[in-house]
Design a protein around this motif. Structure first.
Motif, PDB file in Angstrom:
ATOM      1  N   SER A   1       0.841  -1.196   0.000  1.00 36.38           N
ATOM      2  CA  SER A   1       0.000   0.000   0.000  1.00 36.38           C
ATOM      3  C   SER A   1       0.874   1.243   0.000  1.00 36.38           C
ATOM      4  CB  SER A   1      -0.907   0.026   1.238  1.00 36.38           C
ATOM      5  OG  SER A   1      -1.725  -1.123   1.279  1.00 36.38           O
ATOM      6  N   GLN A   2       0.331   2.317  -0.564  1.00 39.20           N
ATOM      7  CA  GLN A   2       1.071   3.577  -0.609  1.00 39.20           C
ATOM      8  C   GLN A   2       0.097   4.741  -0.753  1.00 39.20           C
ATOM      9  OE1 GLN A   2       3.511   3.273  -4.118  1.00 39.20           O
ATOM     10  NE2 GLN A   2       1.773   3.310  -5.521  1.00 39.20           N
ATOM     11  N   TRP A   3       0.601   5.953  -0.408  1.00 42.14           N
ATOM     12  CA  TRP A   3      -0.144   7.172  -0.672  1.00 42.14           C
ATOM     13  C   TRP A   3       0.063   7.565  -2.128  1.00 42.14           C
ATOM     14  CZ3 TRP A   3      -3.458   7.731   2.939  1.00 42.14           C
ATOM     15  CH2 TRP A   3      -3.142   7.577   4.284  1.00 42.14           C
ATOM     16  N   THR A   4      -0.735   8.509  -2.607  1.00 43.89           N
ATOM     17  CA  THR A   4      -0.603   8.969  -3.987  1.00 43.89           C
ATOM     18  C   THR A   4       0.653   9.807  -4.218  1.00 43.89           C
ATOM     19  OG1 THR A   4      -1.989  10.878  -3.459  1.00 43.89           O
ATOM     20  CG2 THR A   4      -3.093   8.973  -4.438  1.00 43.89           C
ATOM     21  N   ASP A   5       1.281  10.269  -3.130  1.00 41.94           N
ATOM     22  CA  ASP A   5       2.486  11.092  -3.231  1.00 41.94           C
ATOM     23  C   ASP A   5       3.211  10.965  -1.895  1.00 41.94           C
ATOM     24  OD1 ASP A   5       4.430  12.950  -3.968  1.00 41.94           O
ATOM     25  OD2 ASP A   5       2.994  14.465  -4.625  1.00 41.94           O
ATOM     26  N   ARG A   6       4.399  11.539  -1.795  1.00 43.99           N
ATOM     27  CA  ARG A   6       5.063  11.613  -0.500  1.00 43.99           C
ATOM     28  C   ARG A   6       4.146  12.355   0.472  1.00 43.99           C
ATOM     29  NH1 ARG A   6       8.642  15.199  -1.258  1.00 43.99           N
ATOM     30  NH2 ARG A   6       9.310  15.147   0.902  1.00 43.99           N
ATOM     31  N   LEU A   7       4.111  11.893   1.707  1.00 47.08           N
ATOM     32  CA  LEU A   7       3.173  12.443   2.685  1.00 47.08           C
ATOM     33  C   LEU A   7       3.279  13.966   2.835  1.00 47.08           C
ATOM     34  CD1 LEU A   7       0.955  11.978   4.764  1.00 47.08           C
ATOM     35  CD2 LEU A   7       2.752  11.484   6.459  1.00 47.08           C
ATOM     36  N   PRO A   8       4.480  14.582   2.944  1.00 47.90           N
ATOM     37  CA  PRO A   8       4.519  16.048   3.070  1.00 47.90           C
ATOM     38  C   PRO A   8       3.858  16.764   1.894  1.00 47.90           C
ATOM     39  CG  PRO A   8       6.613  15.117   3.750  1.00 47.90           C
ATOM     40  CD  PRO A   8       5.829  13.992   3.134  1.00 47.90           C
ATOM     41  N   ASN A   9       4.092  16.305   0.667  1.00 52.24           N
ATOM     42  CA  ASN A   9       3.466  16.928  -0.497  1.00 52.24           C
ATOM     43  C   ASN A   9       1.950  16.764  -0.469  1.00 52.24           C
ATOM     44  OD1 ASN A   9       5.994  17.577  -1.450  1.00 52.24           O
ATOM     45  ND2 ASN A   9       6.100  15.898  -2.915  1.00 52.24           N
ATOM     46  N   LEU A  10       1.504  15.561  -0.112  1.00 54.36           N
ATOM     47  CA  LEU A  10       0.073  15.279  -0.071  1.00 54.36           C
ATOM     48  C   LEU A  10      -0.610  16.101   1.015  1.00 54.36           C
ATOM     49  CD1 LEU A  10      -2.273  13.610  -1.141  1.00 54.36           C
ATOM     50  CD2 LEU A  10      -1.541  11.717   0.336  1.00 54.36           C
ATOM     51  N   LEU A  11       0.017  16.199   2.182  1.00 53.38           N
ATOM     52  CA  LEU A  11      -0.576  16.962   3.273  1.00 53.38           C
ATOM     53  C   LEU A  11      -0.624  18.458   2.934  1.00 53.38           C
ATOM     54  CD1 LEU A  11      -1.833  16.918   6.036  1.00 53.38           C
ATOM     55  CD2 LEU A  11       0.452  17.045   7.040  1.00 53.38           C
ATOM     56  N   GLN A  12       0.419  18.972   2.301  1.00 50.33           N
ATOM     57  CA  GLN A  12       0.406  20.382   1.885  1.00 50.33           C
ATOM     58  C   GLN A  12      -0.790  20.662   0.975  1.00 50.33           C
ATOM     59  OE1 GLN A  12       3.318  21.554  -1.041  1.00 50.33           O
ATOM     60  NE2 GLN A  12       3.565  23.600  -0.126  1.00 50.33           N
TER      61      GLN A  12
END
Length: 196
Positions: free
Chosen positions: A80-91
């Motif tokens: 499983s993974q997020w659609t992007d690196r977490l910092p970029n996605l959270l921003q």
């Protein structure tokens, strides 16, 4: 073995490795969302703000979904993974949450040709599923600072935390973390808009 036979063997071996790679199961990919139902004080939109890319320890600066099966032990949800690196996605989701609240004149990233009155600086302290006494709980904790454009003074700061009953599989962990993040984003937007 002749040169031609060696070349044929290498080509066949490379093809087999390529086919084996193609046969591997792709990772399930999950996204985070920004809440739309954010109750903020009514009034005319004011202030321009940019949201800096959140900082995070290396264990969180990834597209993997963090699961902590025991205190002090960090693992990741399988396949499983997020659609992007977490910092970029959270921003991106922080910006969307402020846009959804419609309380600021504009909000964006540094470099978006905004001349900001404020910069929102964030640090991801916790973002994962923690298992305690056999019970998984999604925990999101983000430290936030509002920095003025004039002189870079920190005008206010606060740590926001949200939790939600969780799971350790990718889909369950992602859904629970999305719910915990929604709590953090609602609180963050309400807090920041009363100070801008």
């Amino acid at each position: 073995m002749g040169g031609r036979a060696v070349r044929a063997t290498l080509v066949l071996g490379a093809a087999a490795l390529w086919l084996a790679g193609c046969g591997s199961t792709p990772k399930a990919t999950f996204d985070l969302s920004a809440p739309r139902d954010i109750a903020v004080a009514q009034g005319p939109a004011r202030g321009l703000m940019v949201v800096a890319t959140p900082t995070a320890l290396q264990v969180l600066d990834t597209d993997r979904i963090v699961v902590m099966p025991r205190p002090g032990e960090v693992a990741y949800a399988d396949d499983s993974q997020w659609t992007d690196r977490l910092p970029n996605l959270l921003q991106a989701r922080i910006i969307q949450a402020f846009e959804n609240a419609s309380r600021l004149r504009a909000v964006g990233r540094p470099g978006d040709r905004l001349v900001p009155d404020w910069t929102l600086v964030t640090e991801i302290r916790r973002f994962g599923v923690v298992v305690e006494d056999g019970q998984p709980t999604a925990v999101v904790e983000v430290a936030v600072k509002l920095v003025t454009d004039r002189g870079g003074r920190i005008a206010a700061g606060k740590v926001f935390k949200g939790t939600s009953p969780g799971a350790t599989d990718g889909a369950g962990a992602a859904a629970a973390l999305d719910s915990a993040l929604a709590i953090v984003l609602r609180d963050m937007v309400r807090w920041a808009t009363t100070r801008i």
